[in-house]
Design an enzyme around this catalytic site. Structure first.
Site, PDB file in Angstrom:
ATOM      1  N   ASP A 116      37.538  32.518  35.638  1.00 51.56           N
ATOM      2  CA  ASP A 116      37.744  33.706  36.457  1.00 51.56           C
ATOM      3  C   ASP A 116      38.460  34.734  35.592  1.00 51.56           C
ATOM      4  O   ASP A 116      38.963  34.416  34.497  1.00 51.56           O
ATOM      5  CB  ASP A 116      38.559  33.349  37.708  1.00 51.56           C
ATOM      6  CG  ASP A 116      38.192  34.216  38.917  1.00 51.56           C
ATOM      7  OD1 ASP A 116      37.602  35.284  38.710  1.00 51.56           O
ATOM      8  OD2 ASP A 116      38.493  33.811  40.046  1.00 51.56           O
TER       9      ASP A 116
ATOM     10  N   HIS B   1      44.116  36.742  42.832  1.00 54.35           N
ATOM     11  CA  HIS B   1      44.260  38.045  42.200  1.00 54.35           C
ATOM     12  C   HIS B   1      45.739  38.448  42.131  1.00 54.35           C
ATOM     13  O   HIS B   1      46.131  39.252  41.279  1.00 54.35           O
ATOM     14  CB  HIS B   1      43.505  39.121  42.989  1.00 54.35           C
ATOM     15  CG  HIS B   1      42.027  38.969  42.971  1.00 54.35           C
ATOM     16  ND1 HIS B   1      41.351  38.159  43.854  1.00 54.35           N
ATOM     17  CD2 HIS B   1      41.077  39.514  42.162  1.00 54.35           C
ATOM     18  CE1 HIS B   1      40.055  38.220  43.606  1.00 54.35           C
ATOM     19  NE2 HIS B   1      39.863  39.026  42.584  1.00 54.35           N
TER      20      HIS B   1
END
Length: 491
Positions: free
Chosen positions: A251, A180
């Protein structure tokens, strides 16, 4: 128009709010193939079902996806905490039938709201205990254990009529970075990858998993670009070597691992060209222009020859195959709803407890919860800790939350003390706070809700996960209550 609709069909964006915004309704009419729901969209189960129904009213053939792993990563129960323990707890208990039943219950929760795809299970082998984003989300560090529980989870979820999506291919367990925030690198040989990281994904494929999510990971032994942009990983390894024929999902493309290096449109085009079938875009602009920009970039790439039209058509077809599979699972979803209720989550979480000493509370304690900032995978919402679970059993329980830089409260010995920590072995400041608390109160009970470290305190309980189920199990153990009886809330 056909090319534009095909480009829209491979996108899975998120949105803000608890109702479909106008741009999303328009996009669904223009052929949008998927929608991803987050905690920000979901307030309770009934309203979630209403939201999904509104989305499907605009386009019945849409994939509605969510991250519902159980444990610390839950979307539908973000405000209360998950009713089921996460993967680490299931791996510690090591009963594949329980794992399958837990996944089936999660599938029942999703199926009754109309959700068709769950971005779960996590199939990563947590080979590095310093991993900042996987940890208790993994079944464990042993590839064989992770493989058999991954397969059981897939069987349970898909047996309830909801598609599973094993992640994060080719394995996010042996990293010290969070994708992230930055691009993680997996420094492992091809042999280690094959025997360790790929083993659970092979098990998922053998179990018939309908989708696999590829992680934003740099694996030098495989390629010099992130896995989501790698033909060698997506097509060579996943398709050709492992033989996967289902849906390949990226993702979220706004994650800094890739977003720091390429614009979203370029990420989407590159991912599709090397083998992705669906592009997850969790954050979209408030007017939906970012989604249409992705569509237009895909169309332009086809017209420029960068993205073969046959590759885009193949990706769109695989999205449609998942839609068709879900439509054919109505009987499985009905059977899951008809199963009797019991408190499976509490029972499973209790089996994962590791207790040192004889920690016991005979009256309401002071609970000091020492918490680090949750990783971004956990989304929003504050899961209830052990303090709330204890307060239900021992009225008068007082709770104080301490984070980095906060002073400890008064720890005078007029009541029992429980110190709750999460991943103390990985956070030096948590260990320092815990040490100071135990200097003042060596009689304190310590509850660890992350990866266990050395036992500490006069009594020690490791829950092996942070969920409402695990908090309840720990509280009942401390209050010496039987680990039974309350039924889970109805779906």
């Amino acid at each position: 128009m056909r090319l534009e609709r095909m480009a829209m069909s491979v996108l899975q964006p998120g949105f803000d709010g608890t109702e479909p915004p106008d741009w999303l309704r328009r996009a669904l009419g223009d052929g949008l193939g998927g929608v991803v729901l987050f905690a920000r969209n979901l307030s309770d189960r009934t309203l979630t079902a209403d939201l999904v129904a509104e989305i499907r009213a605009e386009s019945p053939d849409v994939v509605v996806a969510v991250d519902e792993e159980g444990g610390s990563v839950t979307r539908l129960e973000a405000r209360t905490g998950s009713s089921w323990p996460g993967n680490r707890a299931l791996g510690v208990a090591d009963d594949v039938q329980v794992t399958e039943h837990v996944a089936r219950r999660i599938g029942r929760l999703l199926g009754t709201t109309g959700i068709s795809l769950d971005y779960a299970p996590v199939a990563d082998v947590n080979a590095n205990p310093d991993n900042p984003v996987i940890g208790v989300r993994s079944f464990g560090a042993d590839p064989g254990l992770v493989a058999r529980h991954t397969a059981a989870w897939v069987d349970g979820l898909q047996g309830s009529g909801v598609a599973a999506c094993a992640k994060h291919f080719p394995g996010h367990g042996d990293t010290i970075a969070d994708s992230h925030i930055e691009l993680p690198t997996v420094h492992a040989s091809p042999e280690t990858l094959a025997e360790r990281d790929l083993r659970p994904f092979r098990a998922a494929i053998d179990a018939g998993v309908r989708a696999i999510m590829v992680g934003h990971l740099l694996v030098p032994a495989l390629d010099d670009v992130p896995a989501t942009l790698s033909h060698a990983v997506m097509t060579g390894l996943l398709r050709e070597t492992l033989g996967f024929r289902g849906l390949v999902v990226t993702d979220a493309i706004e994650m800094r691992a890739v977003a720091a290096h390429w614009p979203p449109e370029e990420i989407a085009v590159r991912a599709l060209s090397v083998g992705a079938d669906a592009v997850c875009a969790g954050i979209s602009s408030s007017d939906g222009s970012s989604v249409y920009a992705l569509r237009d970039a895909i169309v332009a790439a086809v017209r420029q020859g960068r993205l073969p039209e046959e590759r885009l058509a193949e990706a769109s077809r695989r999205v449609g195959e998942l839609v068709g599979w879900h439509a054919g699972q109505a009987a499985a979803r009905a059977a899951a709803v008809a199963e009797p209720d019991d408190d499976l989550g509490l029972t499973a979480a209790t089996a994962a407890l590791h207790v040192v000493g004889e920690p016991r509370l005979d009256r309401a304690p002071l609970v000091v919860e020492v918490t680090a900032r949750p990783n971004q995978a956990a989304d929003s919402g504050t899961p209830p800790g052990v303090a709330r679970a204890l307060a239900e059993l021992l009225p008068g329980t007082q709770a104080v939350s301490v984070t980095v830089g906060d002073p400890l409260p008064d720890l005078s010995a007029d009541r029992p003390l429980v110190v709750v920590v999460q991943d103390a072995a990985r956070h030096g400041w948590i260990r320092e706070v815990l040490g100071r608390a135990l200097e003042t109160r060596p009689d304190a009970i310590v509850v660890e809700t992350g990866l266990p470290g050395p036992p500490a305190g006069a009594g020690y309980v490791a829950t092996n996960g942070n969920s409402r189920a695990s908090a309840r199990a720990a509280a009942r153990r401390l209050a010496h209550r039987p680990p039974t009886p309350e039924k889970e809330s109805p779906p």
